[in-house]
Design a protein around this motif. Structure first.
Motif, PDB file in Angstrom:
ATOM      1  N   THR A  19     -55.370  23.666 -18.833  1.00 18.90           N
ATOM      2  CA  THR A  19     -56.640  23.066 -19.230  1.00 18.90           C
ATOM      3  C   THR A  19     -57.640  24.175 -19.499  1.00 18.90           C
ATOM      4  N   THR A  31     -63.566  19.775 -22.201  1.00 21.43           N
ATOM      5  CA  THR A  31     -62.378  20.003 -21.387  1.00 21.43           C
ATOM      6  C   THR A  31     -61.188  19.602 -22.235  1.00 21.43           C
ATOM      7  N   ASP A  33     -56.887  19.885 -22.801  1.00 19.36           N
ATOM      8  CA  ASP A  33     -55.541  20.233 -22.341  1.00 19.36           C
ATOM      9  C   ASP A  33     -54.873  21.020 -23.459  1.00 19.36           C
ATOM     10  N   TYR A  50     -54.430  21.965 -28.736  1.00 18.88           N
ATOM     11  CA  TYR A  50     -55.479  21.586 -27.788  1.00 18.88           C
ATOM     12  C   TYR A  50     -55.844  20.133 -28.026  1.00 18.88           C
TER      13      TYR A  50
END
Length: 86
Positions: A19, A31, A33, A50
């Motif tokens: 992350t 945010t 991943d 992403y």
């Protein structure tokens, strides 16, 4: 997931997940991943993907950024001039 299919075919040498926390000056904190895949034939090349959690504040912020960069494929109409025939 598409990366699982690549690994199953042994096309991927290694993968890393995690992350990332980023700050964009216009939409704020994000945010995301990520997955990084390295090719078996050339480990110096990799593919990074992403993505935000669905329906999260980060997904909404990325949608706002995407809307600012989208362009229309429609060309503007040329200006009409009314010149009398010669």
């Amino acid at each position: 997931m598409w990366c699982d299919a690549l690994r199953a075919d042994h096309d991927v040498q290694a993968h890393t997940t995690g992350t990332k926390h980023l700050h964009h000056p216009l939409v704020g904190d994000l945010t995301l991943d990520y997955v990084v895949l390295a090719a078996e034939d050339d480990p110096e090349q990799s593919l990074a993907s992403y993505s935000p959690e669905p329906a999260s504040a980060s997904a909404e912020a990325l949608g706002i950024l995407a809307s600012w960069t989208s362009t229309s494929n429609t060309a503007p109409a040329p200006e009409q001039t009314h010149n009398p025939p010669n």
